[in-house]
Design a protein around this motif. Sequence first.
Motif: not given
Length: 302
Positions: A78-86, A94-96, A107-115, A117-121
């Motif tokens: 959860r972020d500092r406003e209590g929203r779920l980050v996954s 990464v979604v909120r 976030a879904d890409s970096y330097e024009g390329k897909k991430l 598969a994000p794992n932990d946050v």
Amino acid sequence: MTGIYESFEKEYASLIQGSAKLETLYEGCRWAEGPCWFGDANQLVWSDIPNNRMLRWTPDGHVSEFRSPSNYVNGNTRDREGRLVSCSHGGRNVVRTEHDGSITVLADSYEGKKLNAPNDVVVKSDGTIWFTDPGYGIMSDYEGYKGEFEQAGQYVFCIDPATGDLKVVTDDFIRPNGLAFSPDEKLLYVADSATESTGGERRNIRVFDVGSDNALSNLRDYYTMETGVPDGFRLDTNGNVWTSAPDGVHILTPSGVVLGKILTPDTVANVEFGGPRHNRLFICATQRLMSIYVAANGCARP
């Protein structure tokens, strides 16, 4: 100590409740992961990745679906406003979850390329969002959708909440997995769960110093597992690390000494401190969600 407790150092006794029972709260997952405590709602939310769903447990013993399909969500915080980050394996992003239930892609890409598969946050007190991107979710169709790696490596990223900018904070991992800050946020711990079948063998947790500008330095080994790999972990208020392991939960001092273990019948993927006093340890152990009361208190989050 016998039964579920295995002690190596005398200090271990001050962290556990010898009379506490290891409870099974739910069975029926394929791979339980990503436990996240909601203190304001008095509930635990976690991921059942291969079943493409998220579940909710409440202290009355009731379990219900929190989200299905979940797009193969793995780690949650959860972020500092209590929203779920996954971290979504299926979306490779990464979604909120906003307060109104809508979902924002952070976030879904970096330097024009897909991430991969994000794992932990994890979210730092300044609002920055830190996540690992090892790519387990695209290696088969079991925990996501099989796909091609587009990134040149498996990175740990940081998102600036003000600008949305994404940057690589370290590229020195084979399969970066769980991550967490020390209570004072001056240290960042990152697990590497690499094995011979996933690109190399590392099997350890390493630690960085964190500068005032969030720059990482002084990377060193913290703990190496003899068998299996570390996955997710949490810290208590004294800076001890409670990490997942094949045989249960290993409890380590800030200097990396193993104080003892809480033994479980199945491999543990992740843990979370919860309850009103943050002294209940929730354990995602393969098909089960388990819990046990301990004599330590986890670092409180929203």
